[in-house]
Scaffold this motif. Structure first.
Motif, short mmCIF file in Angstrom:
data_model
loop_
_atom_site.label_atom_id
_atom_site.label_comp_id
_atom_site.label_asym_id
_atom_site.label_seq_id
_atom_site.Cartn_x
_atom_site.Cartn_y
_atom_site.Cartn_z
N ASP A 1 0.93 -1.06 0.42
CA ASP A 1 0.09 0.04 -0.38
C ASP A 1 1.19 1.12 -0.31
OD1 ASP A 1 0.81 0.53 2.61
OD2 ASP A 1 -0.82 -0.05 3.54
N ILE A 2 1.97 1.08 -0.19
CA ILE A 2 3.08 1.94 -0.38
C ILE A 2 3.89 2.16 -1.94
CG2 ILE A 2 5.75 3.22 0.64
CD1 ILE A 2 4.70 1.94 3.62
N LEU B 1 -4.82 -0.82 -12.14
CA LEU B 1 -5.68 -0.79 -11.00
C LEU B 1 -5.71 0.98 -10.06
CD1 LEU B 1 -7.38 -3.05 -9.45
CD2 LEU B 1 -6.07 -3.99 -11.37
N ARG B 2 -4.50 1.68 -10.01
CA ARG B 2 -4.72 2.63 -9.86
C ARG B 2 -6.50 3.62 -10.14
NH1 ARG B 2 -0.45 6.26 -10.94
NH2 ARG B 2 -1.40 7.32 -8.82
N SER B 3 -6.02 3.74 -11.53
CA SER B 3 -7.95 4.45 -12.00
C SER B 3 -8.60 3.79 -11.42
CB SER B 3 -7.46 4.26 -13.91
OG SER B 3 -7.33 2.58 -13.87
N ILE B 4 -8.85 2.59 -10.92
CA ILE B 4 -9.76 2.00 -10.39
C ILE B 4 -10.39 2.75 -9.01
CG2 ILE B 4 -11.06 0.12 -9.63
CD1 ILE B 4 -10.88 -0.15 -12.72
N GLY B 5 -9.05 2.77 -8.86
CA GLY B 5 -8.53 3.45 -7.05
C GLY B 5 -9.34 4.71 -6.93
N VAL C 1 -4.29 -5.20 -1.29
CA VAL C 1 -3.66 -4.10 -0.17
C VAL C 1 -3.79 -3.25 -1.22
CG1 VAL C 1 -1.41 -4.19 0.76
CG2 VAL C 1 -2.64 -6.37 0.54
N GLU C 2 -2.97 -3.01 -2.07
CA GLU C 2 -2.91 -2.05 -3.08
C GLU C 2 -4.29 -0.18 -2.70
OE1 GLU C 2 -0.23 -3.70 -6.54
OE2 GLU C 2 -1.88 -2.71 -7.11
N GLN C 3 -5.17 -1.03 -3.34
CA GLN C 3 -6.75 -0.09 -2.04
C GLN C 3 -6.98 -0.29 -1.21
OE1 GLN C 3 -6.69 1.70 -5.00
NE2 GLN C 3 -5.31 0.57 -6.50
N HIS D 1 -7.47 5.11 -1.19
CA HIS D 1 -6.67 6.11 0.44
C HIS D 1 -5.06 5.78 0.10
CE1 HIS D 1 -10.64 8.78 -0.20
NE2 HIS D 1 -11.36 7.36 0.65
N THR D 2 -4.75 5.28 -0.03
CA THR D 2 -3.18 5.22 0.36
C THR D 2 -2.65 5.28 -0.54
OG1 THR D 2 -2.69 3.00 -1.76
CG2 THR D 2 -4.41 2.16 0.28
#
Length: 592
Positions: free
Chosen positions: A183-184, A422-426, A460-462, A514-515
């Protein structure tokens, strides 16, 4: 003894502080030894990954290759043996690809083998770049392997575009304490940690005195990672317990790839009936949302102006009223464009939302450069490589009884292996991640488990729970800490028929995205790559600290380390007229 003889005898005494000390030359390895060590690294890495799960091997898998790189004087040969390791990693990890190429491309096995090895060689470029960077930096000065190794591998994984996305971090997918740093830093953070420990262990074995400080620092970073993992798991568990819940059901159809939608219309009604039967059972068990796999709805849906309708002749909700997310092929007849879509069907059997797959699979759904070179597309079978990519990653909206909606971050198939996507999803802060896939193309070997392991990092990332429905497995529920709550199995429906099955789980609806990783993206990988570049530039402007010398035992040229020169003491000159020679060596003595 005369004064002149006394002075000459004093001159002949060994002067231990007069010449630079050298370490013993590194023993040269034979090519067969190098090959065996490189192969050992390759085997250890793929055995550490799913489905073998010898995950402890990943913490020392790179050490044999490090020995090869340290004891190979030629850069070209260092890259060669690194490429061997990368080739073996990919052959062991992607062995299922050979049969996939034969099955779908219709190639004879010799051509399929050539294509398979070419892909494995390309995927192994990360090891080739790693070997080149390590070899160059270690030959130009003493830099701890604990520093070089993580920089080199993270930079290689970040810069090489993969045909099948992968990372060495996959080896730790089943260890929640280790992967919380995703997540970092994303998977690159886990990869860097693995190479850090590999490098520290190598340093301790190769030069214990110099390796003490790097080993202490590496151990401190590992301990801090585990402490951070324990802390984050407790925090996320507390948030999950306090969050509202949704009872989600997933259906695993176990349909063979040849029965895909319009390819076999005679079997389509039977397929739909089996899906509906599983859905009725899930509704009876209390499901509030049901997820079908990719392309599970066996009829093409007509769409116009971005919306689609379900044919009354083939309703999705038959005998139940729970909302469904289903994979379907949608076609815009006005533009003759086909989309690989996920549709959300509400309680009235109306399509309430559509997500079109954005990142299409090369050769399976699109031809690389096919837009610029249409003749490439015409070479592919008519039923493949004809899809149009979607334009956005907007979530599907599931309405609540009070009129508000839950945001369902939906993505299709291998999109869950692309952290940047996945960042665009998050960015839309989904309350739940939903992945629908079809892995029946790849059989029941390691691919379904590798796919599941890569998707673990998404949660974990999201920091959001995930529901995965995969046509032939492995379907699963994953919590926001990356722990697999439930999982099914993998089957090859073309070889072993198995009836559909389902699973049900109560999932928390936390707002994800929000990570730090979601905000910063690949900056960690970019930072490590920049540090590696600076080291390479610095080393190219310095003198070689390890000059080459001749190893008299093997006759090969090997590098040796020089210790710093100590202060020379003034030597006494022999008396004038004396012929001072070193009788042991038969050489004239230096005059200081």
């Amino acid at each position: 003894m005369s004064p002149s003889c006394s002075r000459f005898a004093e001159f002949r005494k060994p002067q231990t502080t007069m010449t630079p000390a050298r370490t013993t030359p590194t023993r040269e390895l034979s090519d067969w030894s190098r090959l065996a060590l490189a192969a050992a690294t390759g085997c250890l890495w793929f055995l550490s990954a799913p489905p073998f799960r010898f995950s402890v091997g990943a913490w020392f898998a790179m050490i044999p290759l490090m020995i090869v790189l340290e004891r190979t004087p030629s850069l070209a040969r260092a890259v060669l043996f690194s490429s061997v390791a990368g080739l073996i990693v990919n052959i062991g990890g992607f062995y299922w690809l050979f049969e996939t190429i034969r099955r779908f491309a219709g190639l004879p096995w010799p051509l399929a083998l050539v294509a398979f090895l070419a892909i494995c060689l390309y995927q192994g470029l990360t090891f080739s770049l790693f070997g080149a960077a390590v070899h160059v930096l270690r030959r130009r000065g003493y830099i701890p392997m604990a520093l070089i190794a993580p920089l080199a591998m993270v930079a290689a994984e970040w810069t090489v575009p993969m045909i099948f996305p992968d990372s060495l971090a996959i080896t730790q997918a089943w260890h929640p304490l280790v992967i919380q740093i995703a997540d970092i830093a994303g998977p690159a953070g886990v990869c860097a940690l693995l190479l850090l420990i590999n490098g520290a262990l190598y340093d301790l074995a190769a030069s214990r005195r110099r390796a003490v400080v790097p080993a202490i620092v590496s151990g401190g970073i590992l301990l801090a990672t585990l402490v951070y993992g324990e802390m984050r798991i407790r925090q996320i568990d507390a948030r999950s317990n306090a969050a509202p819940k949704l009872r989600v059901g997933i259906v695993q159809p176990n349909f063979a790839h040849a029965q895909r939608g319009s390819l076999s219309p005679q079997a389509a009604p039977e397929r739909l009936a089996l899906l509906q039967e599983q859905s009725r059972e899930l509704e009876a068990e209390g499901a509030q949302l049901i997820v079908w796999s990719e392309t599970s709805y066996p009829f093409a849906l007509q769409r116009h102006a971005g919306s689609a309708t379900v044919s009354p002749a083939h309703p999705i909700l038959q005998g139940f009223h729970t909302p469904v997310i289903a994979g379907a092929q949608t076609i815009d007849w006005a533009t003759h464009q086909a989309f690989n879509s996920a549709i959300l069907v509400d309680r009235e059997d109306r399509i309430a939302g559509i997500y079109d797959k954005v990142r299409l699979l090369n050769f399976g759904e699109r031809v690389p450069a096919g837009e610029a070179l249409p003749w490439l597309t015409r070479l592919m079978p008519r039923e493949y490589a004809r899809f149009t990519p979607g334009s956005s990653a907007d979530p599907l909206l599931l309405k609540k009884p009070d009129g508000t909606s839950w945001r369902l971050g939906t993505f299709i198939c291998f999109e869950d292996t692309l952290p940047e996507f996945l960042r665009s999803i998050g960015a839309n802060h989904p309350n739940l991640l939903v992945n629908i896939s079809n892995d029946s193309w790849f059989g029941e070997g390691s691919e379904p488990w590798e796919h599941l392991a890569l998707s673990v990092f998404d949660a974990v990332e999201q920091r959001s729970a995930m529901a995965r429905s995969v046509n032939s497995g492995v379907s699963a529920f994953i919590d926001a800490n990356g722990r697999v709550i439930q999982e099914t199995y993998a089957v090859d429906p073309s070889l072993h028929a198995r009836p559909p099955s389902h699973r049900l789980a109560l999932l928390p609806l936390m707002e994800g995205g929000h990570t730090f990783y979601d905000r910063a993206g690949h900056r960690f990988a970019g930072l490590l790559s920049s540090c590696l570049m600076l080291l390479l530039i610095r080393s190219s402007t310095r003198r070689h600290v390890w000059p080459a010398c001749r190893d008299h035992a093997s006759g090969a040229t090997v590098p040796v380390r020089r210790r710093p020169l100590v202060r020379r003491e003034r030597r006494l000159r022999p008396p004038a007229g004396d012929k001072a020679t070193d009788h042991a060596q038969g050489r004239p003595l230096c005059s200081g």
